[in-house]
Design a protein around this motif. Structure first.
Motif, PDB file in Angstrom:
ATOM      1  N   ARG A 275      29.899  -4.287  42.850  1.00 20.15           N
ATOM      2  CA  ARG A 275      30.682  -2.665  42.512  1.00 20.15           C
ATOM      3  C   ARG A 275      30.117  -2.007  43.352  1.00 20.15           C
ATOM      4  N   LEU A 276      30.051  -0.255  43.597  1.00 16.10           N
ATOM      5  CA  LEU A 276      29.506   0.449  44.200  1.00 16.10           C
ATOM      6  C   LEU A 276      28.574   0.780  44.025  1.00 16.10           C
ATOM      7  N   GLN A 277      27.812   0.739  44.778  1.00 14.40           N
ATOM      8  CA  GLN A 277      26.153   0.988  44.757  1.00 14.40           C
ATOM      9  C   GLN A 277      25.873   1.817  45.367  1.00 14.40           C
ATOM     10  N   LEU A 278      24.164   1.978  45.218  1.00 12.16           N
ATOM     11  CA  LEU A 278      23.755   3.279  46.272  1.00 12.16           C
ATOM     12  C   LEU A 278      23.412   2.830  47.874  1.00 12.16           C
ATOM     13  N   LEU A 279      23.068   3.461  48.750  1.00 14.32           N
ATOM     14  CA  LEU A 279      22.493   3.216  49.952  1.00 14.32           C
ATOM     15  C   LEU A 279      21.423   3.459  50.795  1.00 14.32           C
ATOM     16  N   LEU A 280      21.870   4.725  50.305  1.00 14.28           N
ATOM     17  CA  LEU A 280      20.367   5.605  49.982  1.00 14.28           C
ATOM     18  C   LEU A 280      20.405   7.233  49.875  1.00 14.28           C
ATOM     19  N   ARG A 281      19.516   7.902  50.116  1.00 14.77           N
ATOM     20  CA  ARG A 281      19.617   9.270  49.415  1.00 14.77           C
ATOM     21  C   ARG A 281      18.437  10.397  50.523  1.00 14.77           C
ATOM     22  N   HIS A 282      19.325  11.050  50.626  1.00 11.79           N
ATOM     23  CA  HIS A 282      18.393  11.661  52.076  1.00 11.79           C
ATOM     24  C   HIS A 282      16.909  12.299  51.722  1.00 11.79           C
ATOM     25  N   ILE A 283      17.046  12.543  50.127  1.00 16.71           N
ATOM     26  CA  ILE A 283      15.471  13.022  49.812  1.00 16.71           C
ATOM     27  C   ILE A 283      14.800  11.740  49.977  1.00 16.71           C
ATOM     28  N   SER A 284      14.510  10.597  49.907  1.00 17.43           N
ATOM     29  CA  SER A 284      13.844   9.667  50.559  1.00 17.43           C
ATOM     30  C   SER A 284      13.372   8.962  51.772  1.00 17.43           C
ATOM     31  N   ARG A 285      14.237  10.022  52.462  1.00 17.05           N
ATOM     32  CA  ARG A 285      14.120   9.309  53.604  1.00 17.05           C
ATOM     33  C   ARG A 285      13.443   7.876  54.453  1.00 17.05           C
ATOM     34  N   GLU A 286      14.674   7.281  53.832  1.00 18.53           N
ATOM     35  CA  GLU A 286      13.596   5.446  54.022  1.00 18.53           C
ATOM     36  C   GLU A 286      14.978   4.579  55.097  1.00 18.53           C
TER      37      GLU A 286
ATOM     38  N   ILE B 115      17.364   1.308  54.920  1.00 18.86           N
ATOM     39  CA  ILE B 115      17.625   0.436  53.970  1.00 18.86           C
ATOM     40  C   ILE B 115      18.963   0.057  55.105  1.00 18.86           C
ATOM     41  N   LYS B 116      18.515  -1.276  54.300  1.00 14.69           N
ATOM     42  CA  LYS B 116      19.342  -2.294  55.643  1.00 14.69           C
ATOM     43  C   LYS B 116      19.767  -1.545  56.706  1.00 14.69           C
ATOM     44  N   GLY B 117      19.021  -1.561  57.582  1.00 15.19           N
ATOM     45  CA  GLY B 117      18.476  -0.812  59.462  1.00 15.19           C
ATOM     46  C   GLY B 117      20.089   0.584  59.186  1.00 15.19           C
ATOM     47  N   PHE B 118      20.106   1.253  58.075  1.00 11.71           N
ATOM     48  CA  PHE B 118      20.753   2.729  57.853  1.00 11.71           C
ATOM     49  C   PHE B 118      19.842   3.135  57.821  1.00 11.71           C
ATOM     50  N   THR B 119      20.470   4.851  58.717  1.00  8.37           N
ATOM     51  CA  THR B 119      19.275   5.723  58.562  1.00  8.37           C
ATOM     52  C   THR B 119      20.573   6.709  58.747  1.00  8.37           C
ATOM     53  N   ALA B 120      20.265   8.045  57.887  1.00  2.00           N
ATOM     54  CA  ALA B 120      20.879   9.098  57.463  1.00  2.00           C
ATOM     55  C   ALA B 120      20.024  10.202  57.534  1.00  2.00           C
ATOM     56  N   ASP B 121      20.670  11.376  58.031  1.00  2.07           N
ATOM     57  CA  ASP B 121      19.436  12.818  58.863  1.00  2.07           C
ATOM     58  C   ASP B 121      20.276  13.470  58.097  1.00  2.07           C
ATOM     59  N   LEU B 122      19.474  14.824  56.814  1.00  2.00           N
ATOM     60  CA  LEU B 122      20.846  15.251  56.406  1.00  2.00           C
ATOM     61  C   LEU B 122      20.774  16.438  57.994  1.00  2.00           C
ATOM     62  N   ASN B 123      21.220  17.516  58.239  1.00  2.00           N
ATOM     63  CA  ASN B 123      21.654  18.124  59.193  1.00  2.00           C
ATOM     64  C   ASN B 123      22.596  19.282  58.585  1.00  2.00           C
ATOM     65  N   LYS B 124      21.320  20.622  57.724  1.00  2.00           N
ATOM     66  CA  LYS B 124      21.421  21.774  57.123  1.00  2.00           C
ATOM     67  C   LYS B 124      22.785  22.536  58.062  1.00  2.00           C
ATOM     68  N   GLY B 125      21.963  22.773  59.470  1.00  2.00           N
ATOM     69  CA  GLY B 125      23.291  23.583  60.539  1.00  2.00           C
ATOM     70  C   GLY B 125      24.449  23.114  60.616  1.00  2.00           C
ATOM     71  N   GLU B 126      24.691  21.866  60.694  1.00  2.00           N
ATOM     72  CA  GLU B 126      25.973  21.916  60.782  1.00  2.00           C
ATOM     73  C   GLU B 126      26.846  20.345  59.843  1.00  2.00           C
ATOM     74  N   THR B 127      25.784  21.012  58.256  1.00  2.00           N
ATOM     75  CA  THR B 127      26.186  20.341  57.124  1.00  2.00           C
ATOM     76  C   THR B 127      26.738  19.098  57.415  1.00  2.00           C
ATOM     77  N   SER B 128      26.292  18.224  58.149  1.00  2.00           N
ATOM     78  CA  SER B 128      26.314  16.872  58.060  1.00  2.00           C
ATOM     79  C   SER B 128      25.443  15.567  57.044  1.00  2.00           C
ATOM     80  N   PHE B 129      25.513  14.492  57.607  1.00  2.00           N
ATOM     81  CA  PHE B 129      25.260  13.304  56.701  1.00  2.00           C
ATOM     82  C   PHE B 129      25.421  11.887  57.175  1.00  2.00           C
ATOM     83  N   HIS B 130      25.236  12.361  58.625  1.00  2.00           N
ATOM     84  CA  HIS B 130      25.706  10.806  58.633  1.00  2.00           C
ATOM     85  C   HIS B 130      25.057  10.157  59.294  1.00  2.00           C
TER      86      HIS B 130
END
Lengths: 109, 112
Positions: free
Chosen positions: A43-54, A56-71
């Protein structure tokens, strides 16, 4: 209106290579951003959320408000990372969650 | 580990028939969502409940779809009459107030 765009339907990399799954969003305000993952036959499950800044499984994601991106990024992809990845946005006050159309990641041996 | 339960897993019906899907969220989760996922697309919110109240049903085709969560626990999504374009995966999810969404396995509908 809130909108999430994942420009790549399919992404294929070799094991050990870096991987980046792109996510761009449209929202007037301060949204919460998430990455959800769906492995084969699960089933679909959470990998990570930006507020936790963790990481997870080696993955990271940074919220870039200027570019409105979350790669989503991982420096060294593993075969077990092969899955469907969805970027999601949620407005304030636990409002509506909007999902992108997903990117299928295949990590080749 | 607690999980969101959905039934049926698969449903095949003919157009103009009625169909119903059931969802039992994780105990204690006040927020319940129904999403529709068409093949090749991401989940699209149909309806969001907070306890027994609807907080967002802006994308629910109300002429044929209805959803209820009478006691603020389990929920039913109904389609009457079903149309060919309703063929999709129907996902239920639940969450705590500002937490992550926990999804069920989904109910796959095929309308012939």
């Amino acid at each position: 209106a809130q909108r999430v765009t994942q420009p790549e339907k399919l992404l294929s990399v070799f094991k050990g290579a870096p991987v980046e799954l792109k996510c761009n969003y449209s929202y007037s305000g301060s949204p919460e951003l998430f990455w959800y993952v769906q492995y084969s036959r699960q089933r679909l499950q959470l990998l990570l959320r930006h507020i936790s800044r963790e990481s997870i499984k080696g993955f990271t994601a940074d919220l870039n408000k200027g570019e409105t991106s979350f790669h989503l990024k991982k420096p060294f992809a593993q075969e077990e990372d092969s899955a469907m990845y969805y970027c999601a946005l949620r407005g304030p006050n636990a409002g509506k969650s909007t999902f992108g159309d997903g990117t299928t990641l295949t990590v080749k041996p | 580990e607690a999980e969101v339960a959905q039934s049926p897993r698969y449903k095949i019906t003919e157009k103009s028939q009625a169909v119903a899907f059931w969802c039992d969220p994780i105990s204690g989760h006040a927020t319940l969502y129904w999403y529709r996922q068409i093949l090749g697309q991401g989940p699209e919110l149909l309806v969001q409940f907070q306890d027994e109240s609807v907080v967002d049903d802006s994308q629910l085709p109300k002429d044929r779809f209805s959803a209820e969560r009478l006691k603020g626990v389990d929920s039913t999504l109904k389609i009457q009459p079903a149309e060919l374009g309703d063929s999709a995966m129907y996902l239920c999810a639940s969450s705590l107030a500002r937490g992550e969404l926990f999804f069920g396995e989904g109910s796959r509908l095929t309308v012939l």
